[in-house]
Scaffold this motif. Structure first.
Motif, PDB file in Angstrom:
ATOM      1  N   PRO A 103       0.832  -1.209   0.000  1.00 39.22           N
ATOM      2  CA  PRO A 103       0.000   0.000   0.000  1.00 39.22           C
ATOM      3  C   PRO A 103       0.865   1.257   0.000  1.00 39.22           C
ATOM      4  O   PRO A 103       1.890   1.321   0.674  1.00 39.22           O
ATOM      5  N   PRO A 104       0.475   2.245  -0.787  1.00 40.24           N
ATOM      6  CA  PRO A 104       1.205   3.520  -0.710  1.00 40.24           C
ATOM      7  C   PRO A 104       0.938   4.178   0.643  1.00 40.24           C
ATOM      8  O   PRO A 104      -0.104   3.968   1.264  1.00 40.24           O
ATOM      9  N   GLY A 105       1.886   4.984   1.100  1.00 37.03           N
ATOM     10  CA  GLY A 105       1.728   5.694   2.361  1.00 37.03           C
ATOM     11  C   GLY A 105       1.870   7.191   2.163  1.00 37.03           C
ATOM     12  O   GLY A 105       2.774   7.653   1.457  1.00 37.03           O
ATOM     13  N   ILE A 106       0.950   7.953   2.748  1.00 34.97           N
ATOM     14  CA  ILE A 106       1.011   9.416   2.655  1.00 34.97           C
ATOM     15  C   ILE A 106       1.621   9.954   3.948  1.00 34.97           C
ATOM     16  O   ILE A 106       1.130   9.663   5.045  1.00 34.97           O
ATOM     17  N   THR A 107       2.694  10.746   3.817  1.00 38.73           N
ATOM     18  CA  THR A 107       3.340  11.332   5.001  1.00 38.73           C
ATOM     19  C   THR A 107       3.069  12.827   5.129  1.00 38.73           C
ATOM     20  O   THR A 107       3.248  13.399   6.209  1.00 38.73           O
ATOM     21  N   GLY A 108       2.627  13.495   4.053  1.00 38.85           N
ATOM     22  CA  GLY A 108       2.372  14.921   4.153  1.00 38.85           C
ATOM     23  C   GLY A 108       1.639  15.455   2.944  1.00 38.85           C
ATOM     24  O   GLY A 108       1.776  14.929   1.830  1.00 38.85           O
ATOM     25  N   VAL A 109       0.828  16.507   3.166  1.00 32.67           N
ATOM     26  CA  VAL A 109       0.118  17.195   2.087  1.00 32.67           C
ATOM     27  C   VAL A 109       0.338  18.688   2.286  1.00 32.67           C
ATOM     28  O   VAL A 109       0.110  19.213   3.389  1.00 32.67           O
ATOM     29  N   THR A 110       0.782  19.374   1.218  1.00 29.11           N
ATOM     30  CA  THR A 110       1.117  20.793   1.314  1.00 29.11           C
ATOM     31  C   THR A 110       0.515  21.550   0.150  1.00 29.11           C
ATOM     32  O   THR A 110       0.635  21.132  -1.013  1.00 29.11           O
ATOM     33  N   ALA A 111      -0.125  22.682   0.445  1.00 26.43           N
ATOM     34  CA  ALA A 111      -0.656  23.549  -0.610  1.00 26.43           C
ATOM     35  C   ALA A 111       0.459  24.409  -1.171  1.00 26.43           C
ATOM     36  O   ALA A 111       1.247  24.999  -0.414  1.00 26.43           O
ATOM     37  N   LEU A 112       0.555  24.462  -2.519  1.00 27.95           N
ATOM     38  CA  LEU A 112       1.526  25.328  -3.197  1.00 27.95           C
ATOM     39  C   LEU A 112       0.747  26.505  -3.777  1.00 27.95           C
ATOM     40  O   LEU A 112       0.019  26.350  -4.759  1.00 27.95           O
ATOM     41  N   VAL A 113       0.861  27.632  -3.152  1.00 32.62           N
ATOM     42  CA  VAL A 113       0.104  28.809  -3.565  1.00 32.62           C
ATOM     43  C   VAL A 113       0.747  29.402  -4.805  1.00 32.62           C
ATOM     44  O   VAL A 113       1.887  29.871  -4.751  1.00 32.62           O
TER      45      VAL A 113
END
Length: 485
Positions: A401-411
């Motif tokens: 399974p893929p794992g998500i470690t972070g989500v960041t908005a790029l303005v």
């Protein structure tokens, strides 16, 4: 002497009744008092023995004029001997001095200086004028007073001494007084009076010449007692324990000092960028390495004593574990490897393959017979019982399974979303609360970009939690990662 003129004028006025051929005893360690002379009057200065002075000092408080001074050895000043307001003059001790004043009027303070005398208290001084001491070494000054108010003594150092000769008498003119500090004088009562023991100030030879002339001045407001003592040599000690261990390590640091001018301060530099001003302190070293600590003790006179030492601290135990291959069809033979560092070797190893089997070597090989996800783990223990863990999961007959470690908005513009993690596969899909974003871009197995500008931004309302999922083409699905813009 101009700075004390106003304070002592009242006391001096009380003594103006002295007439011609008055006798004045200048015992050492205190002001003998004050005399006012007009033209034609004279005064005899007698050395005294309580205690015996090292020299006679005469301060011109006000007025001035020419005078003739003769001593018991037949010496005599010439016609150039002039008493000037504000001047302080020192004369070597002889049997007696006779001062014949020739000017209009003059007001004199007088007394005897002391230097290198045996330690003994000088009592009830100050109200008649200042005490003057010759200082050629470090001395601890002790004071006390019967006075019940806010008793303080100012300490002045005369910075300049000029040898002079008039006729066949040699003397010293003193000038340039500089205040060195203020002593808070503790109160005394009963049998404890006239025996000051509490160190309140450190006297020293500030000028660096043969001696510094030091004045103790209570401003004529009250009597006080004083004493001096040559301190023992200034020494210090410091220790840090334990001297080795594993981070994070608590180290007890202890410092002490003796001798010198009591009233010590301490400063620890622990060698890791931190300091403390406490004599005893517990410091925690959070990382491994070799650290050189330094302790600096300072006494009341500004003398310093430095001690240092070294600590060897092992870093925190850190472990990594690998499984090769991580995925395959059953039966699957996997090789496990590890690295361990920090703490104190030697290490012991314990593998748990999540199927009931274990191993106790740094590397191992194990066969997995059935399909499933195996949460394999490694426990490493150092020689002092410190432990650390690492995971090396294995996927037999099932996708990773893929794992998500972070989500960041790029303005931007345009607005984008960056997803970081592990095991992303080309051909993946992404959902935001179950809906597909306008654009997905595979950057690497650890990074994904979502595009779509305003449309994407609208799918992520500000302040609202949104579930982000990644779905690999082999069927591997990530856990929901909650993101709030």
């Amino acid at each position: 002497m101009n700075r004390r003129t106003l304070v002592l004028l009242a006391l001096a006025t009380l003594l103006l009744t002295a007439g011609a051929h008055a006798q004045a005893i200048y015992n050492g360690g205190k002001s003998g008092g004050s005399f006012g002379l007009v033209g034609g009057q004279s005064i005899n200065f007698l050395p005294g023995t309580n205690p015996g002075p090292e020299s006679l000092w005469i301060a011109v408080q006000s007025g001035g004029g020419y005078a003739i001074l003769t001593d018991g050895s037949g010496g005599q000043t010439g016609s150039d001997f002039y008493l000037q307001q504000g001047s302080l003059l020192l004369f070597p001790v002889t049997q007696t001095y006779h001062l014949q004043f020739l000017g209009g009027s003059v007001q004199l303070l007088y007394g005897g200086t002391l230097m290198n005398r045996p330690a003994a208290p000088i009592c009830n001084v100050g109200a008649n004028g200042p005490s003057i001491i010759k200082v050629d070494r470090l001395l601890n000054l002790m004071t006390q007073s019967h006075y019940s108010g806010n008793a303080r003594v100012q300490v002045w150092a005369w910075g300049q001494t000029t040898p002079k000769t008039s006729g066949n008498i040699s003397y010293t003119a003193v000038s340039n007084p500089q205040q060195q500090g203020t002593v808070d004088v503790p109160a005394c009562a009963g049998v404890d009076c006239c025996n000051p023991l509490q160190v309140g100030f450190a006297l020293k030879n500030w000028t660096g010449n043969a001696y510094t002339l030091v004045e103790l001045d209570a401003g004529g407001l009250y009597n006080f007692d004083w004493n001096t003592a040559v301190p023992a040599p200034f020494t210090c000690s410091a220790s840090a324990s334990p001297t080795s261990g594993t981070a994070p390590l608590e180290v007890t640091c202890t410092a002490s000092a003796s001798g010198g001018a009591t009233g010590y301060t301490f400063r620890w530099n622990f060698g890791d960028g931190t300091i403390s001003n406490r004599a005893q302190v517990t410091h925690t070293y959070t990382a491994g390495g070799t650290f050189v600590w330094k302790m600096t003790a300072t006494d009341l006179a500004g003398q310093t004593c430095i001690k240092s030492g070294q600590l060897k601290i092992a870093g925190t135990l850190k472990v990594t574990a690998t499984a090769t291959p991580r995925q395959g069809d059953p039966p699957l033979t996997v090789g496990f490897g590890s690295t361990a560092k920090g703490a104190k070797p030697p290490y012991t190893y314990l593998w748990d393959f999540d199927d009931g089997a274990t191993a106790s070597t740094a590397s191992a090989t194990h066969e997995f017979a059935g399909a499933g996800t195996y949460d394999c783990s490694l426990k490493v223990t150092d020689s002092q019982g410190k432990t650390a863990f690492a995971a090396a999961p294995v996927y037999v007959g099932v996708p990773i399974p893929p794992g998500i470690t972070g989500v960041t908005a790029l303005v931007g513009p345009p607005f984008q979303l960056k997803i970081t993690g592990t095991d992303f596969q080309s051909g993946f899909t992404v959902t935001l609360d179950g809906a597909a974003p306008p654009q997905v871009i595979f950057k690497s197995p650890t990074k994904i970009l979502l595009g779509g500008g305003k449309t994407l931004k609208a799918m992520l309302p500000k302040g609202t939690a949104v579930c982000v999922d990644v779905h690999n083409p082999d069927g591997g699905d990530s856990d929901c990662f909650t993101y709030t813009r």
